[in-house]
Design an enzyme around this catalytic site. Sequence first.
Site, PDB file in Angstrom:
ATOM      1  N   SER A   1      13.667  -8.172  25.119  1.00  0.00           N
ATOM      2  CA  SER A   1      12.596  -7.348  25.188  1.00  0.00           C
ATOM      3  C   SER A   1      11.342  -8.221  25.444  1.00  0.00           C
ATOM      4  O   SER A   1      10.483  -8.252  26.393  1.00  0.00           O
ATOM      5  CB  SER A   1      12.427  -5.937  24.409  1.00  0.00           C
ATOM      6  OG  SER A   1      13.528  -5.108  24.960  1.00  0.00           O
TER       7      SER A   1
ATOM      8  N   ILE B   1      23.679 -13.140  31.575  1.00  0.00           N
ATOM      9  CA  ILE B   1      23.163 -13.515  33.167  1.00  0.00           C
ATOM     10  C   ILE B   1      24.121 -13.060  34.366  1.00  0.00           C
ATOM     11  O   ILE B   1      24.957 -13.644  34.567  1.00  0.00           O
ATOM     12  CB  ILE B   1      23.011 -15.169  33.146  1.00  0.00           C
ATOM     13  CG1 ILE B   1      22.245 -15.435  31.830  1.00  0.00           C
ATOM     14  CG2 ILE B   1      22.226 -15.500  34.431  1.00  0.00           C
ATOM     15  CD1 ILE B   1      20.696 -14.952  31.887  1.00  0.00           C
TER      16      ILE B   1
ATOM     17  N   ARG C   1      12.845  -5.018  39.094  1.00  0.00           N
ATOM     18  CA  ARG C   1      12.529  -3.597  38.692  1.00  0.00           C
ATOM     19  C   ARG C   1      12.744  -2.831  39.642  1.00  0.00           C
ATOM     20  O   ARG C   1      13.194  -1.623  39.885  1.00  0.00           O
ATOM     21  CB  ARG C   1      11.350  -3.673  38.149  1.00  0.00           C
ATOM     22  CG  ARG C   1      11.128  -2.554  37.111  1.00  0.00           C
ATOM     23  CD  ARG C   1       9.925  -2.830  36.253  1.00  0.00           C
ATOM     24  NE  ARG C   1       9.972  -4.016  35.144  1.00  0.00           N
ATOM     25  CZ  ARG C   1       8.886  -4.991  35.370  1.00  0.00           C
ATOM     26  NH1 ARG C   1       7.963  -5.088  35.940  1.00  0.00           N
ATOM     27  NH2 ARG C   1       9.286  -5.668  34.281  1.00  0.00           N
TER      28      ARG C   1
ATOM     29  N   ILE D   1      30.542  17.871  35.233  1.00  0.00           N
ATOM     30  CA  ILE D   1      31.305  18.699  36.714  1.00  0.00           C
ATOM     31  C   ILE D   1      32.695  18.349  36.904  1.00  0.00           C
ATOM     32  O   ILE D   1      33.338  19.060  37.489  1.00  0.00           O
ATOM     33  CB  ILE D   1      30.060  18.598  37.763  1.00  0.00           C
ATOM     34  CG1 ILE D   1      28.978  19.451  37.370  1.00  0.00           C
ATOM     35  CG2 ILE D   1      30.776  19.174  39.015  1.00  0.00           C
ATOM     36  CD1 ILE D   1      27.766  19.088  38.204  1.00  0.00           C
TER      37      ILE D   1
ATOM     38  N   GLU E   1      15.984  -4.999  33.393  1.00  0.00           N
ATOM     39  CA  GLU E   1      14.772  -5.191  34.061  1.00  0.00           C
ATOM     40  C   GLU E   1      13.666  -4.245  33.302  1.00  0.00           C
ATOM     41  O   GLU E   1      12.848  -3.708  33.769  1.00  0.00           O
ATOM     42  CB  GLU E   1      14.650  -4.680  35.287  1.00  0.00           C
ATOM     43  CG  GLU E   1      15.713  -5.491  36.367  1.00  0.00           C
ATOM     44  CD  GLU E   1      15.351  -7.021  36.458  1.00  0.00           C
ATOM     45  OE1 GLU E   1      14.316  -7.326  35.964  1.00  0.00           O
ATOM     46  OE2 GLU E   1      16.060  -7.713  36.745  1.00  0.00           O
ATOM     47  N   GLY E   2      13.632  -4.543  31.833  1.00  0.00           N
ATOM     48  CA  GLY E   2      12.674  -3.772  31.268  1.00  0.00           C
ATOM     49  C   GLY E   2      13.427  -2.599  30.629  1.00  0.00           C
ATOM     50  O   GLY E   2      13.433  -1.527  31.532  1.00  0.00           O
TER      51      GLY E   2
HETATM   52  C1  FAD Z   1      24.847  -5.585  32.478  1.00  0.00           C
HETATM   53  C2  FAD Z   1      23.509  -6.244  32.198  1.00  0.00           C
HETATM   54  C3  FAD Z   1      22.920  -7.467  33.044  1.00  0.00           C
HETATM   55  C4  FAD Z   1      21.949  -8.112  32.468  1.00  0.00           C
HETATM   56  N1  FAD Z   1      21.440  -9.109  33.358  1.00  0.00           N
HETATM   57  C5  FAD Z   1      20.810 -10.199  33.055  1.00  0.00           C
HETATM   58  C6  FAD Z   1      20.122 -10.964  33.839  1.00  0.00           C
HETATM   59  O1  FAD Z   1      20.737 -11.260  35.168  1.00  0.00           O
HETATM   60  N2  FAD Z   1      19.156 -12.088  33.321  1.00  0.00           N
HETATM   61  C7  FAD Z   1      18.575 -11.961  32.242  1.00  0.00           C
HETATM   62  O2  FAD Z   1      17.518 -12.651  31.800  1.00  0.00           O
HETATM   63  N3  FAD Z   1      18.998 -10.830  31.076  1.00  0.00           N
HETATM   64  C8  FAD Z   1      19.872 -10.044  31.787  1.00  0.00           C
HETATM   65  N4  FAD Z   1      20.435  -8.844  30.909  1.00  0.00           N
HETATM   66  C9  FAD Z   1      19.708  -8.695  29.611  1.00  0.00           C
HETATM   67  C10 FAD Z   1      18.501  -7.566  29.549  1.00  0.00           C
HETATM   68  O3  FAD Z   1      17.478  -8.102  30.639  1.00  0.00           O
HETATM   69  C11 FAD Z   1      18.253  -7.190  28.316  1.00  0.00           C
HETATM   70  O4  FAD Z   1      19.377  -6.702  27.660  1.00  0.00           O
HETATM   71  C12 FAD Z   1      17.057  -6.343  28.127  1.00  0.00           C
HETATM   72  O5  FAD Z   1      15.883  -6.995  28.569  1.00  0.00           O
HETATM   73  C13 FAD Z   1      16.850  -5.810  26.559  1.00  0.00           C
HETATM   74  O6  FAD Z   1      16.905  -6.875  25.907  1.00  0.00           O
HETATM   75  P1  FAD Z   1      18.000  -6.722  24.656  1.00  0.00           P
HETATM   76  O7  FAD Z   1      19.152  -6.341  25.101  1.00  0.00           O
HETATM   77  O8  FAD Z   1      17.841  -8.009  23.627  1.00  0.00           O
HETATM   78  O9  FAD Z   1      17.384  -5.854  23.637  1.00  0.00           O
HETATM   79  P2  FAD Z   1      16.145  -5.837  22.448  1.00  0.00           P
HETATM   80  O10 FAD Z   1      15.049  -6.588  23.153  1.00  0.00           O
HETATM   81  O11 FAD Z   1      16.969  -6.508  21.125  1.00  0.00           O
HETATM   82  O12 FAD Z   1      16.064  -4.274  22.246  1.00  0.00           O
HETATM   83  C14 FAD Z   1      17.048  -3.410  21.583  1.00  0.00           C
HETATM   84  C15 FAD Z   1      16.427  -1.841  21.564  1.00  0.00           C
HETATM   85  O13 FAD Z   1      15.103  -1.931  21.116  1.00  0.00           O
HETATM   86  C16 FAD Z   1      14.314  -1.388  21.809  1.00  0.00           C
HETATM   87  N5  FAD Z   1      12.993  -2.280  21.847  1.00  0.00           N
HETATM   88  C17 FAD Z   1      12.639  -3.646  22.021  1.00  0.00           C
HETATM   89  N6  FAD Z   1      11.459  -3.585  21.826  1.00  0.00           N
HETATM   90  C18 FAD Z   1      10.693  -2.364  21.281  1.00  0.00           C
HETATM   91  C19 FAD Z   1       9.516  -1.948  21.172  1.00  0.00           C
HETATM   92  N7  FAD Z   1       8.415  -3.023  20.994  1.00  0.00           N
HETATM   93  N8  FAD Z   1       9.128  -0.590  20.869  1.00  0.00           N
HETATM   94  C20 FAD Z   1      10.309   0.306  20.864  1.00  0.00           C
HETATM   95  N9  FAD Z   1      11.502  -0.078  21.027  1.00  0.00           N
HETATM   96  C21 FAD Z   1      11.699  -1.467  21.623  1.00  0.00           C
HETATM   97  C22 FAD Z   1      14.684  -1.662  23.448  1.00  0.00           C
HETATM   98  O14 FAD Z   1      14.276  -1.021  24.469  1.00  0.00           O
HETATM   99  C23 FAD Z   1      16.197  -1.534  23.024  1.00  0.00           C
HETATM  100  O15 FAD Z   1      16.310  -0.199  23.369  1.00  0.00           O
HETATM  101  C24 FAD Z   1      21.292  -8.009  31.295  1.00  0.00           C
HETATM  102  C25 FAD Z   1      21.918  -7.042  30.356  1.00  0.00           C
HETATM  103  C26 FAD Z   1      22.782  -6.251  30.907  1.00  0.00           C
HETATM  104  C27 FAD Z   1      23.095  -5.245  29.841  1.00  0.00           C
END
Ligand code: FAD
Lengths: 98, 387
Positions: free
Chosen positions: B139, B164, B246, B341, B367-368
């Site tokens: 994130s 990715i 997004r 359902i 995407e966030g």
């Molecule tokens: C199927 C899939 C496809 C993807 N494809 C891509 C891709 O093509 N390219 C790419 O770059 N990435 C990709 N991702 C990664 C995706 O962008 C990240 O998973 C996403 O940005 C969240 O990051 P993280 O998983 O590291 O979670 P983290 O950042 O570790 O967060 C973990 C949890 O904490 C919450 N959190 C984080 N910060 C805060 C805050 N400040 N306050 C409250 N809650 C918070 C988050 O919402 C989440 O619920 C993909 C992920 C998946 C699952």
Amino acid sequence: MSSELTLTEIRTQVREFIAGRYPQQEIADHDDIFALGYVNSLFAMELVVFLEKVFGATIPNQELQIDNFRSVDRMVSLFERMRSGGSPAEAAPVAVSG
Amino acid sequence: MRPVPAIAATATADPSAPVDRASAARFVDREVVPRVAEYERAGRVPEDLLASVSAAGLWAPFLPVEAGGQGIDLLTLGAVHEEVGRGCSSLRSLLTVHTMVAWAVQRWGDTGQRTRWLTGLASGSVLGAFCLTEPEVGSDATQISTSARRRGSDWVLTGIKRWITNGQRADLFLVLARTERGVAAFLVPRDAPGVEVVPIDGMLGTRSSMLAEVRLRDAVAGPDALLGPDGFAAGMVMTGVLDLGRYSVAAGSVGIVQACVDACAEYTTSRRVGGGPLRDLQLIRARLTDMVTDLYAARALCDRAGRLKDAGAADSLMATFIAKYFASQAAARHASAAVQIHGAAGCAEDAPVARFYRDAKVMEIIEGSTEIQQITIADEVFRRVVR
Ligand SMILES: Cc1cc2nc3c(=O)[nH]c(=O)nc-3n(C[C@H](O)[C@H](O)[C@H](O)COP(=O)(O)OP(=O)(O)OC[C@H]3O[C@@H](n4cnc5c(N)ncnc54)[C@H](O)[C@@H]3O)c2cc1C
């Protein structure tokens, strides 16, 4: 550059945009908006999207320097420079915006 | 560069035929829906379907005609991604990341970069992937550690990108990396020396989106790898690209809700309980009513974001955050209801609603995440009041 606006109109629109984003602030044309402390990447992007719409042209990469966006005055100068063809040439055509 | 294989027998569409919601819907009903369960089980979108997407002109129809696109507006692009999302979120995910790369090259590329990449990105002979997330950073994208430095005239990148989408198959990676002046975007061909791709299989959702870990070990990306401005404005490349991603995910989420509505309307008509069809039960009708209402609301929010983008309006970024926030949660809520359902039939391996349920969960993360949207949207509220 497709903008038909006068410099005064450009200045007014830029001023209104900034004021609309920070309605509680008194911001003079020479004030450094970045020094206000709450400009983030989202605002920076919104600002560029807005300016390109008002200017009617893409801002060339070489002009995307922080100093060109610090104040209403600086943004109006950027417009003047772009309109007079004084900006570096490599401008991407905008088919899409966002 | 790996070529897309010769167009398969099914790929009869004409890439110059206008791309719009109706053409995308026809494509999805003919090429995707009949086989999605099979390829989701296999965990990859098959090559001949990728070729069909090329033949239908769906990879990057928003690119200008001179670059090989059709110059369609972003409102229409959203509708196209919604339709693809209705059929298959994995394929929509491939379109999303490809769109991000193609848009970035069009918007920020210099003449050389546009000449080198756009035609291939438009036709699908070059597929793009977007590399931001790292093992330790998701994130909070400002904290990425992948680095880019000059070695002679070349840009050299070092770091690991994880999760990715289409990493397994893509030809061109748009990589966010740290330079001395901040985070910037780089175009890294898959076949550049020092690039290693490790597949990630068995994800909860979007199972055939061919995720990978992309390892960059002093990867030599060439002299023309830096995309767009360096320094202050480099963040705009990332902001702009993520905004479009997004938007696509929001539209794809609307597609999931539409698919849930369609599946539930059909199932509750044929399934009988207590001597009558399920659809006659008031509780079922209430659930469908909520589903349809959210469908229209989510679509309206996406349309608003698309229209603002087409107008070049600055408000389009916030409109997109709001659309994605609402649509992804609506998809998760209603995919859960759709499984409910369907009862046990909704839990079967190939049940479409089971897939919608898995995929919808992913929409709340990519995407966030939902939490990041909440932070951003609330920040906007507070930006406008006195501090
Ligand atoms: C199927 C899939 C496809 C993807 N494809 C891509 C891709 O093509 N390219 C790419 O770059 N990435 C990709 N991702 C990664 C995706 O962008 C990240 O998973 C996403 O940005 C969240 O990051 P993280 O998983 O590291 O979670 P983290 O950042 O570790 O967060 C973990 C949890 O904490 C919450 N959190 C984080 N910060 C805060 C805050 N400040 N306050 C409250 N809650 C918070 C988050 O919402 C989440 O619920 C993909 C992920 C998946 C699952």
